[in-house]
Motif scaffolding. Sequence first.
Motif, PDB file in Angstrom:
ATOM      1  N   VAL A   7       0.741  -1.190  -0.075  1.00 53.95           N
ATOM      2  CA  VAL A   7      -0.154  -0.096   0.059  1.00 53.95           C
ATOM      3  C   VAL A   7       1.096   1.244  -0.101  1.00 53.95           C
ATOM      4  O   VAL A   7       1.335   1.669   1.136  1.00 53.95           O
ATOM      5  N   GLY A   8       1.272   1.685  -0.970  1.00 52.46           N
ATOM      6  CA  GLY A   8       2.236   2.965  -1.310  1.00 52.46           C
ATOM      7  C   GLY A   8       1.345   4.054  -1.731  1.00 52.46           C
ATOM      8  O   GLY A   8      -0.091   4.257  -2.113  1.00 52.46           O
ATOM      9  N   VAL A   9       1.952   5.146  -1.587  1.00 48.64           N
ATOM     10  CA  VAL A   9       1.570   6.333  -1.996  1.00 48.64           C
ATOM     11  C   VAL A   9       2.060   6.701  -3.208  1.00 48.64           C
ATOM     12  O   VAL A   9       3.232   6.492  -3.372  1.00 48.64           O
ATOM     13  N   ASP A  10       1.573   7.097  -4.516  1.00 50.58           N
ATOM     14  CA  ASP A  10       1.930   7.404  -5.761  1.00 50.58           C
ATOM     15  C   ASP A  10       2.724   8.724  -5.694  1.00 50.58           C
ATOM     16  O   ASP A  10       2.144   9.840  -5.548  1.00 50.58           O
ATOM     17  N   PRO A  11       4.085   8.684  -5.452  1.00 50.45           N
ATOM     18  CA  PRO A  11       4.844   9.889  -5.354  1.00 50.45           C
ATOM     19  C   PRO A  11       4.560  10.972  -6.623  1.00 50.45           C
ATOM     20  O   PRO A  11       4.582  12.103  -6.321  1.00 50.45           O
ATOM     21  N   ALA A  12       4.522  10.484  -7.672  1.00 55.25           N
ATOM     22  CA  ALA A  12       4.229  11.341  -8.801  1.00 55.25           C
ATOM     23  C   ALA A  12       3.105  12.016  -8.855  1.00 55.25           C
ATOM     24  O   ALA A  12       2.989  13.198  -9.008  1.00 55.25           O
ATOM     25  N   ARG A  13       1.853  11.700  -8.010  1.00 55.58           N
ATOM     26  CA  ARG A  13       0.644  12.224  -8.237  1.00 55.58           C
ATOM     27  C   ARG A  13       0.760  13.528  -6.885  1.00 55.58           C
ATOM     28  O   ARG A  13       0.466  14.494  -7.046  1.00 55.58           O
ATOM     29  N   LEU A  14       1.523  13.048  -5.980  1.00 54.24           N
ATOM     30  CA  LEU A  14       1.956  14.086  -4.653  1.00 54.24           C
ATOM     31  C   LEU A  14       2.843  15.036  -5.374  1.00 54.24           C
ATOM     32  O   LEU A  14       2.646  16.271  -5.015  1.00 54.24           O
ATOM     33  N   LEU A  15       3.864  14.772  -6.210  1.00 56.11           N
ATOM     34  CA  LEU A  15       4.874  15.617  -6.739  1.00 56.11           C
ATOM     35  C   LEU A  15       4.048  16.755  -7.511  1.00 56.11           C
ATOM     36  O   LEU A  15       3.965  17.927  -7.790  1.00 56.11           O
ATOM     37  N   VAL A  63     -14.900   7.869  -2.120  1.00 56.55           N
ATOM     38  CA  VAL A  63     -13.392   7.430  -1.818  1.00 56.55           C
ATOM     39  C   VAL A  63     -12.493   7.164  -2.825  1.00 56.55           C
ATOM     40  O   VAL A  63     -11.270   7.530  -2.741  1.00 56.55           O
ATOM     41  N   ALA A  64     -12.838   6.496  -4.010  1.00 54.68           N
ATOM     42  CA  ALA A  64     -11.959   6.131  -4.924  1.00 54.68           C
ATOM     43  C   ALA A  64     -11.484   7.449  -5.672  1.00 54.68           C
ATOM     44  O   ALA A  64     -10.295   7.666  -5.761  1.00 54.68           O
ATOM     45  N   THR A  65     -12.452   8.468  -5.699  1.00 45.28           N
ATOM     46  CA  THR A  65     -11.936   9.614  -6.128  1.00 45.28           C
ATOM     47  C   THR A  65     -10.991  10.380  -5.321  1.00 45.28           C
ATOM     48  O   THR A  65     -10.191  11.046  -5.622  1.00 45.28           O
ATOM     49  N   LEU A  66     -11.351  10.401  -4.177  1.00 46.33           N
ATOM     50  CA  LEU A  66     -10.606  10.980  -2.977  1.00 46.33           C
ATOM     51  C   LEU A  66      -9.274  10.535  -3.133  1.00 46.33           C
ATOM     52  O   LEU A  66      -8.000  11.116  -2.858  1.00 46.33           O
ATOM     53  N   ALA A  67      -9.188   9.105  -2.855  1.00 44.51           N
ATOM     54  CA  ALA A  67      -7.946   8.259  -3.008  1.00 44.51           C
ATOM     55  C   ALA A  67      -7.022   8.605  -4.031  1.00 44.51           C
ATOM     56  O   ALA A  67      -6.049   8.903  -4.006  1.00 44.51           O
ATOM     57  N   GLU A  68      -7.731   8.592  -5.381  1.00 45.59           N
ATOM     58  CA  GLU A  68      -6.910   8.866  -6.505  1.00 45.59           C
ATOM     59  C   GLU A  68      -6.266  10.136  -6.469  1.00 45.59           C
ATOM     60  O   GLU A  68      -5.187  10.220  -6.942  1.00 45.59           O
ATOM     61  N   GLY A  71      -3.016   9.899  -4.725  1.00 49.16           N
ATOM     62  CA  GLY A  71      -2.030   9.023  -4.807  1.00 49.16           C
ATOM     63  C   GLY A  71      -2.150   7.751  -4.339  1.00 49.16           C
ATOM     64  O   GLY A  71      -1.307   6.713  -4.230  1.00 49.16           O
ATOM     65  N   LEU A  72      -3.270   7.528  -3.626  1.00 52.58           N
ATOM     66  CA  LEU A  72      -3.684   6.143  -2.985  1.00 52.58           C
ATOM     67  C   LEU A  72      -4.349   5.365  -4.130  1.00 52.58           C
ATOM     68  O   LEU A  72      -5.546   4.946  -3.919  1.00 52.58           O
ATOM     69  N   THR A  73      -3.657   4.993  -5.016  1.00 58.56           N
ATOM     70  CA  THR A  73      -4.084   4.148  -6.160  1.00 58.56           C
ATOM     71  C   THR A  73      -4.832   2.702  -5.585  1.00 58.56           C
ATOM     72  O   THR A  73      -5.695   2.406  -6.326  1.00 58.56           O
ATOM     73  N   ALA A  74      -4.021   2.055  -4.921  1.00 58.31           N
ATOM     74  CA  ALA A  74      -4.506   0.782  -4.350  1.00 58.31           C
ATOM     75  C   ALA A  74      -5.682   0.827  -3.566  1.00 58.31           C
ATOM     76  O   ALA A  74      -7.094   0.353  -3.842  1.00 58.31           O
ATOM     77  N   LEU A  75      -6.031   1.812  -2.748  1.00 55.60           N
ATOM     78  CA  LEU A  75      -7.164   2.175  -2.194  1.00 55.60           C
ATOM     79  C   LEU A  75      -8.226   2.479  -3.122  1.00 55.60           C
ATOM     80  O   LEU A  75      -9.524   2.102  -2.978  1.00 55.60           O
ATOM     81  N   ALA A  76      -8.242   3.375  -3.779  1.00 58.08           N
ATOM     82  CA  ALA A  76      -8.874   3.858  -5.051  1.00 58.08           C
ATOM     83  C   ALA A  76      -9.448   2.423  -5.843  1.00 58.08           C
ATOM     84  O   ALA A  76     -10.615   2.362  -5.946  1.00 58.08           O
ATOM     85  N   ARG A  77      -8.587   1.632  -6.183  1.00 56.51           N
ATOM     86  CA  ARG A  77      -9.034   0.413  -6.927  1.00 56.51           C
ATOM     87  C   ARG A  77      -9.824  -0.440  -6.236  1.00 56.51           C
ATOM     88  O   ARG A  77     -10.859  -1.047  -6.529  1.00 56.51           O
ATOM     89  N   VAL A  78      -9.435  -0.632  -4.878  1.00 60.88           N
ATOM     90  CA  VAL A  78     -10.269  -1.539  -4.088  1.00 60.88           C
ATOM     91  C   VAL A  78     -11.768  -0.921  -3.790  1.00 60.88           C
ATOM     92  O   VAL A  78     -12.755  -1.610  -3.706  1.00 60.88           O
ATOM     93  N   ALA A  79     -11.726   0.536  -3.534  1.00 61.55           N
ATOM     94  CA  ALA A  79     -13.083   1.107  -3.395  1.00 61.55           C
ATOM     95  C   ALA A  79     -13.863   0.992  -4.557  1.00 61.55           C
ATOM     96  O   ALA A  79     -15.020   0.489  -4.675  1.00 61.55           O
ATOM     97  N   GLU A  80     -13.301   0.874  -5.987  1.00 62.80           N
ATOM     98  CA  GLU A  80     -14.092   0.578  -6.987  1.00 62.80           C
ATOM     99  C   GLU A  80     -14.501  -0.771  -6.990  1.00 62.80           C
ATOM    100  O   GLU A  80     -15.658  -1.206  -7.672  1.00 62.80           O
ATOM    101  N   GLU A 106      -6.443   1.575   6.341  1.00 65.59           N
ATOM    102  CA  GLU A 106      -5.814   1.842   7.434  1.00 65.59           C
ATOM    103  C   GLU A 106      -4.246   2.133   7.378  1.00 65.59           C
ATOM    104  O   GLU A 106      -3.780   3.181   7.832  1.00 65.59           O
ATOM    105  N   ARG A 107      -3.615   1.266   6.323  1.00 70.36           N
ATOM    106  CA  ARG A 107      -2.264   1.656   6.296  1.00 70.36           C
ATOM    107  C   ARG A 107      -1.808   2.578   5.306  1.00 70.36           C
ATOM    108  O   ARG A 107      -0.871   3.333   5.559  1.00 70.36           O
ATOM    109  N   ALA A 108      -3.067   2.922   4.357  1.00 73.74           N
ATOM    110  CA  ALA A 108      -2.739   4.061   3.544  1.00 73.74           C
ATOM    111  C   ALA A 108      -2.942   5.367   4.202  1.00 73.74           C
ATOM    112  O   ALA A 108      -1.948   6.414   3.894  1.00 73.74           O
TER     113      ALA A 108
END
Length: 120
Positions: A7-15, A63-68, A71-80, A106-108
């Motif tokens: 469960v990582g944060v997409d650094p490119a999205r944050l950048l 949730v999917a939109t907010l997570a995306e 940069g929380l792509t895994a969370l977004a995908r699981v919500a979808e 929780e981890r994200a």
Amino acid sequence: MRCREVVGVDPARLLVLYEELGESEAEEVIATAMEDLAFHLSMIDEASRIGHRSHLRLALPEVATLAESVGLTALARVAEDLCDCVAQGDPVAEAAIMARLNRIAERALTEVWDLDAPPA
């Protein structure tokens, strides 16, 4: 059995957020998104427990939109994925994916809150 998922944060999205908004505004946007995610995830958990499928169908895309957006792509995908299960009326898959959503959320959320500075 203990499940461990990456469960990582997409650094490119944050950048992109930091580059477009500047440090102060990006941090504000991220903090607001995290608060909104926590709120919606709590609503989803409650709706799932009491069987309010219409609430799930409304909250999961949010949730999917907010997570995306942060940069929380895994969370977004699981919500979808959970939204799809709710729409299909598959209670077994829904329960399994709900458990996965809770683990990842929780981890994200912890990972994003623990970020101190913009990604390099």
